[in-house]
Design a protein around this motif. Structure first.
Motif, PDB file in Angstrom:
ATOM      1  N   GLN A  14       0.829  -1.207   0.000  1.00 27.31           N
ATOM      2  CA  GLN A  14       0.000   0.000   0.000  1.00 27.31           C
ATOM      3  C   GLN A  14       0.863   1.256   0.000  1.00 27.31           C
ATOM      4  OE1 GLN A  14      -2.498  -0.452   3.442  1.00 27.31           O
ATOM      5  NE2 GLN A  14      -3.730  -2.069   2.529  1.00 27.31           N
ATOM      6  N   ARG A  15       1.934   1.236   0.783  1.00 34.31           N
ATOM      7  CA  ARG A  15       2.819   2.407   0.862  1.00 34.31           C
ATOM      8  C   ARG A  15       3.530   2.623  -0.467  1.00 34.31           C
ATOM      9  NH1 ARG A  15       5.438   5.542   4.899  1.00 34.31           N
ATOM     10  NH2 ARG A  15       6.373   7.231   3.694  1.00 34.31           N
ATOM     11  N   ALA A  16       3.995   1.542  -1.098  1.00 37.42           N
ATOM     12  CA  ALA A  16       4.664   1.664  -2.391  1.00 37.42           C
ATOM     13  C   ALA A  16       3.705   2.236  -3.428  1.00 37.42           C
ATOM     14  CB  ALA A  16       5.199   0.305  -2.844  1.00 37.42           C
ATOM     15  N   GLN A  17       2.477   1.757  -3.429  1.00 37.29           N
ATOM     16  CA  GLN A  17       1.482   2.251  -4.375  1.00 37.29           C
ATOM     17  C   GLN A  17       1.206   3.736  -4.127  1.00 37.29           C
ATOM     18  OE1 GLN A  17      -2.180   0.054  -4.299  1.00 37.29           O
ATOM     19  NE2 GLN A  17      -2.991   1.079  -6.089  1.00 37.29           N
ATOM     20  N   SER A  18       1.104   4.124  -2.877  1.00 35.79           N
ATOM     21  CA  SER A  18       0.869   5.516  -2.516  1.00 35.79           C
ATOM     22  C   SER A  18       2.023   6.403  -2.986  1.00 35.79           C
ATOM     23  CB  SER A  18       0.687   5.628  -1.008  1.00 35.79           C
ATOM     24  OG  SER A  18       0.654   6.969  -0.610  1.00 35.79           O
ATOM     25  N   GLU A  19       3.253   5.952  -2.775  1.00 34.71           N
ATOM     26  CA  GLU A  19       4.430   6.713  -3.186  1.00 34.71           C
ATOM     27  C   GLU A  19       4.470   6.872  -4.713  1.00 34.71           C
ATOM     28  OE1 GLU A  19       6.937   8.196  -1.328  1.00 34.71           O
ATOM     29  OE2 GLU A  19       5.778   7.726   0.478  1.00 34.71           O
ATOM     30  N   MET A  20       4.151   5.820  -5.440  1.00 36.51           N
ATOM     31  CA  MET A  20       4.153   5.878  -6.899  1.00 36.51           C
ATOM     32  C   MET A  20       3.042   6.797  -7.409  1.00 36.51           C
ATOM     33  SD  MET A  20       6.641   4.359  -8.084  1.00 36.51           S
ATOM     34  CE  MET A  20       7.825   3.070  -7.899  1.00 36.51           C
ATOM     35  N   GLN A  21       1.885   6.760  -6.771  1.00 36.68           N
ATOM     36  CA  GLN A  21       0.781   7.624  -7.172  1.00 36.68           C
ATOM     37  C   GLN A  21       1.147   9.079  -6.947  1.00 36.68           C
ATOM     38  OE1 GLN A  21      -1.992   6.638  -8.769  1.00 36.68           O
ATOM     39  NE2 GLN A  21      -2.460   8.791  -9.026  1.00 36.68           N
ATOM     40  N   GLN A  22       1.800   9.346  -5.831  1.00 34.69           N
ATOM     41  CA  GLN A  22       2.230  10.709  -5.533  1.00 34.69           C
ATOM     42  C   GLN A  22       3.203  11.195  -6.604  1.00 34.69           C
ATOM     43  OE1 GLN A  22       4.179  11.167  -1.739  1.00 34.69           O
ATOM     44  NE2 GLN A  22       4.638  13.298  -2.088  1.00 34.69           N
ATOM     45  N   MET A  23       4.139  10.343  -7.008  1.00 36.17           N
ATOM     46  CA  MET A  23       5.092  10.710  -8.037  1.00 36.17           C
ATOM     47  C   MET A  23       4.375  10.978  -9.363  1.00 36.17           C
ATOM     48  SD  MET A  23       8.453   8.770  -9.493  1.00 36.17           S
ATOM     49  CE  MET A  23       7.542   7.772 -10.648  1.00 36.17           C
ATOM     50  N   ALA A  24       3.403  10.148  -9.705  1.00 32.81           N
ATOM     51  CA  ALA A  24       2.653  10.315 -10.951  1.00 32.81           C
ATOM     52  C   ALA A  24       1.926  11.658 -10.948  1.00 32.81           C
ATOM     53  CB  ALA A  24       1.670   9.169 -11.138  1.00 32.81           C
ATOM     54  N   GLU A  25       1.327  12.005  -9.821  1.00 30.50           N
ATOM     55  CA  GLU A  25       0.620  13.283  -9.713  1.00 30.50           C
ATOM     56  C   GLU A  25       1.582  14.457  -9.852  1.00 30.50           C
ATOM     57  OE1 GLU A  25      -1.528  13.128  -6.023  1.00 30.50           O
ATOM     58  OE2 GLU A  25      -2.854  11.532  -6.737  1.00 30.50           O
ATOM     59  N   GLU A  26       2.762  14.331  -9.245  1.00 29.96           N
ATOM     60  CA  GLU A  26       3.762  15.393  -9.338  1.00 29.96           C
ATOM     61  C   GLU A  26       4.224  15.590 -10.773  1.00 29.96           C
ATOM     62  OE1 GLU A  26       6.816  14.172  -6.649  1.00 29.96           O
ATOM     63  OE2 GLU A  26       5.651  14.681  -4.863  1.00 29.96           O
ATOM     64  N   MET A  27       4.203  14.526 -11.558  1.00 26.91           N
ATOM     65  CA  MET A  27       4.643  14.602 -12.948  1.00 26.91           C
ATOM     66  C   MET A  27       3.505  14.960 -13.893  1.00 26.91           C
ATOM     67  SD  MET A  27       7.383  11.532 -13.169  1.00 26.91           S
ATOM     68  CE  MET A  27       8.024  12.138 -14.716  1.00 26.91           C
ATOM     69  N   GLY A  28       2.305  15.168 -13.341  1.00 25.31           N
ATOM     70  CA  GLY A  28       1.183  15.572 -14.152  1.00 25.31           C
ATOM     71  C   GLY A  28       0.536  14.450 -14.937  1.00 25.31           C
ATOM     72  N   LEU A  29       0.753  13.205 -14.495  1.00 24.47           N
ATOM     73  CA  LEU A  29       0.133  12.075 -15.176  1.00 24.47           C
ATOM     74  C   LEU A  29      -1.326  11.950 -14.739  1.00 24.47           C
ATOM     75  CD1 LEU A  29       3.058   9.501 -14.859  1.00 24.47           C
ATOM     76  CD2 LEU A  29       2.405  10.815 -16.874  1.00 24.47           C
ATOM     77  N   PRO A  30      -2.159  11.342 -15.563  1.00 19.74           N
ATOM     78  CA  PRO A  30      -3.578  11.209 -15.218  1.00 19.74           C
ATOM     79  C   PRO A  30      -3.789  10.448 -13.908  1.00 19.74           C
ATOM     80  CG  PRO A  30      -3.179  10.506 -17.479  1.00 19.74           C
ATOM     81  CD  PRO A  30      -1.843  10.747 -16.851  1.00 19.74           C
ATOM     82  N   ALA A  31      -4.804  10.845 -13.163  1.00 24.19           N
ATOM     83  CA  ALA A  31      -5.142  10.174 -11.900  1.00 24.19           C
ATOM     84  C   ALA A  31      -5.465   8.712 -12.169  1.00 24.19           C
ATOM     85  CB  ALA A  31      -6.329  10.862 -11.238  1.00 24.19           C
ATOM     86  N   GLY A  32      -5.006   7.851 -11.311  1.00 23.50           N
ATOM     87  CA  GLY A  32      -5.293   6.422 -11.446  1.00 23.50           C
ATOM     88  C   GLY A  32      -4.309   5.686 -12.322  1.00 23.50           C
ATOM     89  N   MET A  33      -3.348   6.390 -12.918  1.00 19.74           N
ATOM     90  CA  MET A  33      -2.362   5.721 -13.762  1.00 19.74           C
ATOM     91  C   MET A  33      -1.441   4.897 -12.896  1.00 19.74           C
ATOM     92  SD  MET A  33       0.134   7.397 -16.552  1.00 19.74           S
ATOM     93  CE  MET A  33      -0.114   6.660 -18.129  1.00 19.74           C
ATOM     94  N   LYS A  34      -1.271   3.644 -13.228  1.00 15.67           N
ATOM     95  CA  LYS A  34      -0.451   2.735 -12.434  1.00 15.67           C
ATOM     96  C   LYS A  34       1.017   2.857 -12.821  1.00 15.67           C
ATOM     97  CE  LYS A  34      -3.952   0.590 -10.466  1.00 15.67           C
ATOM     98  NZ  LYS A  34      -4.378   0.982  -9.192  1.00 15.67           N
ATOM     99  N   LEU A  35       1.880   2.953 -11.843  1.00 13.36           N
ATOM    100  CA  LEU A  35       3.325   2.977 -12.061  1.00 13.36           C
ATOM    101  C   LEU A  35       3.941   1.845 -11.278  1.00 13.36           C
ATOM    102  CD1 LEU A  35       4.107   6.777 -11.707  1.00 13.36           C
ATOM    103  CD2 LEU A  35       4.009   5.472 -13.810  1.00 13.36           C
ATOM    104  N   PRO A  36       4.981   1.201 -11.704  1.00 11.19           N
ATOM    105  CA  PRO A  36       5.522   1.313 -13.061  1.00 11.19           C
ATOM    106  C   PRO A  36       4.550   0.723 -14.062  1.00 11.19           C
ATOM    107  CG  PRO A  36       6.665  -0.420 -11.892  1.00 11.19           C
ATOM    108  CD  PRO A  36       5.675   0.200 -10.929  1.00 11.19           C
ATOM    109  N   PHE A  37       4.719   1.123 -15.293  1.00  9.64           N
ATOM    110  CA  PHE A  37       3.765   0.778 -16.365  1.00  9.64           C
ATOM    111  C   PHE A  37       3.637  -0.679 -16.583  1.00  9.64           C
ATOM    112  CE2 PHE A  37       5.451   4.981 -17.258  1.00  9.64           C
ATOM    113  CZ  PHE A  37       4.307   5.697 -17.168  1.00  9.64           C
TER     114      PHE A  37
END
Length: 114
Positions: free
Chosen positions: A91-114
């Motif tokens: 859960q923490r890893a997913q949260s950290e990746m989502q935060q990074m995606a948001e900071e980079m302006g990626l669409p909400a809900g985009m899963k990282l890594p791809f």
């Protein structure tokens, strides 16, 4: 700079963003190895600590639970604490990746890594 080249200017910008994203992903993966979470079971009698990557780093077992006739219960508590730590790590890893995606302006809900 890329005027007159049509879509090539956009392509160069996309490549630069992709390289930036790759660098940030590597940094985030390294950071996940330093973030710790703690899972527990039996009201804290057994605690497991793991990195956000899910690597188990520590295990605490309260000595009061060591009774030979309760071996299976102790094993269950240990397993439950480890699973709890791994779940929290995920859960923490997913949260950290989502935060990074948001900071980079990626669409909400985009899963990282791809």
């Amino acid at each position: 700079m890329f005027k007159g080249l049509g879509g090539l200017g956009d392509m160069a910008g996309m490549m630069k963003k992709a390289q930036e994203m790759q660098t940030r992903m590597a940094e985030k993966q390294e950071q996940l190895g330093t973030i710790t979470v703690q899972g527990e079971s039996g009201a804290g009698l057994v605690k497991a600590t793991a990195t956000a990557k899910g690597e188990l780093t520590a295990l605490y077992i309260d000595p009061t639970i060591f009774q030979p006739d309760e071996k299976e219960m102790v094993e269950d508590l240990i397993l439950a604490a480890i699973k709890d730590a791994q779940s929290k790590a995920s859960q923490r890893a997913q949260s950290e990746m989502q935060q990074m995606a948001e900071e980079m302006g990626l669409p909400a809900g985009m899963k990282l890594p791809f």
